[in-house]
Design an enzyme around this catalytic site. Structure first.
Site, short mmCIF file in Angstrom:
data_model
loop_
_atom_site.label_atom_id
_atom_site.label_comp_id
_atom_site.label_asym_id
_atom_site.label_seq_id
_atom_site.Cartn_x
_atom_site.Cartn_y
_atom_site.Cartn_z
N GLY A 74 49.91 13.01 19.77
CA GLY A 74 50.66 14.18 20.43
C GLY A 74 52.41 14.34 20.36
O GLY A 74 52.81 15.03 20.88
N VAL B 216 48.37 19.47 16.18
CA VAL B 216 47.86 18.25 16.54
C VAL B 216 48.29 16.98 15.87
O VAL B 216 48.60 17.22 14.53
CB VAL B 216 46.31 18.29 16.82
CG1 VAL B 216 45.83 19.20 17.88
CG2 VAL B 216 45.95 18.82 15.14
N CYS B 217 48.30 15.72 16.35
CA CYS B 217 48.21 14.73 15.43
C CYS B 217 47.56 13.44 16.15
O CYS B 217 46.48 13.73 16.51
CB CYS B 217 50.01 14.27 15.48
SG CYS B 217 50.67 13.74 16.99
N ASP B 218 48.12 12.15 16.01
CA ASP B 218 47.41 11.08 16.61
C ASP B 218 47.45 10.97 18.21
O ASP B 218 46.25 11.10 18.75
CB ASP B 218 48.05 9.77 16.19
CG ASP B 218 46.99 8.66 15.87
OD1 ASP B 218 45.75 9.15 15.35
OD2 ASP B 218 47.33 7.56 16.24
N VAL C 171 44.58 13.52 18.47
CA VAL C 171 42.85 13.12 18.08
C VAL C 171 42.32 12.03 18.97
O VAL C 171 40.97 12.11 18.96
CB VAL C 171 42.83 13.17 16.73
CG1 VAL C 171 43.52 11.58 16.27
CG2 VAL C 171 41.21 13.14 16.27
#
Lengths: 131, 77
Positions: free
Chosen positions: A70, A66-68, A95
């Site tokens: 994708g 996961v990141c901000d 997220v």
């Protein structure tokens, strides 16, 4: 050529976490400090450190990157696939989508947290999500 | 010589292609120069930092525009 990365949505990710998966957050520490996934099984390895620390990614359980939004996590997913990991997937939307779904988060996302061109649409993925 | 430049289209990637092309022409070396812009294809070489340069299937550079000296060494002194 690498297989297309498996993409999952936040709902599927939650289910996978309940089944023993681990959430691997590849955002920078400052981003995570400000706004984080509020789940027990989350580990932060910034994308910039992944090459050195990829041995810390478990091979014996499913991993959802996961990141901000994708995009960085998609890169991480492919990197681990390159290193032979098969049970890895990317959570599209990151997220941002997770919190929009009302799923648990801590803190508040900075308006300018995406300053590195990470906000382009996720491409080159196989979507298996239910959302 | 088959040369691939890995990168998602940033300025450094374009500059790398231009530099290799320039050096190849200056040396009279025939190269097949190709851009690889799809993330999946780039990651197929295990390169996290772009631009990356692949010569005849081998990654010889990753991250930042390579120096002219480096490019000259790839293409033969």
């Amino acid at each position: 050529m690498l297989e297309e990365a498996k993409e999952v949505c936040p709902t599927t990710t939650r289910r996978l976490l309940g089944e023993g998966a681990i959430l691997m957050d590849v955002r920078d520490r400052s981003e995570v400090t400000a706004f984080a996934f509020d789940v027990p099984d989350v580990v932060n390895i910034p994308l910039s450190e992944l090459e050195q620390r990829c041995s810390e990614v478990p091979r014996d359980r499913p991993v959802v990157f996961v990141c901000d939004t994708g995009v960085r996590s998609l890169k991480a997913t492919y990197f681990l696939q390159f290193h032979g990991y098969t049970n890895v997937s990317n959570m599209g939307g990151g997220v941002v989508k997770w919190s929009a779904k009302g799923f648990p988060v801590k803190g508040q996302r900075a308006a300018d947290s995406c300053s590195t061109g990470c906000c382009s649409p996720t491409e080159g993925t196989t979507t298996t999500s239910c959302c | 010589m088959d040369i691939k430049v890995l990168g998602t289209g940033c300025t450094n990637c374009k500059n790398t292609i231009a530099l290799i092309d320039q050096v190849a022409k200056a040396k009279g070396v025939t190269v097949k120069l190709e851009k690889v812009e799809e993330l999946r294809d780039i990651m197929g070489y295990g390169v996290m930092s772009t631009p990356g340069v692949v010569i005849d299937g081998k990654v010889v550079h990753a991250g930042g525009v390579p120096s002219r000296d480096k490019v000259e060494s790839w293409l033969g002194a």
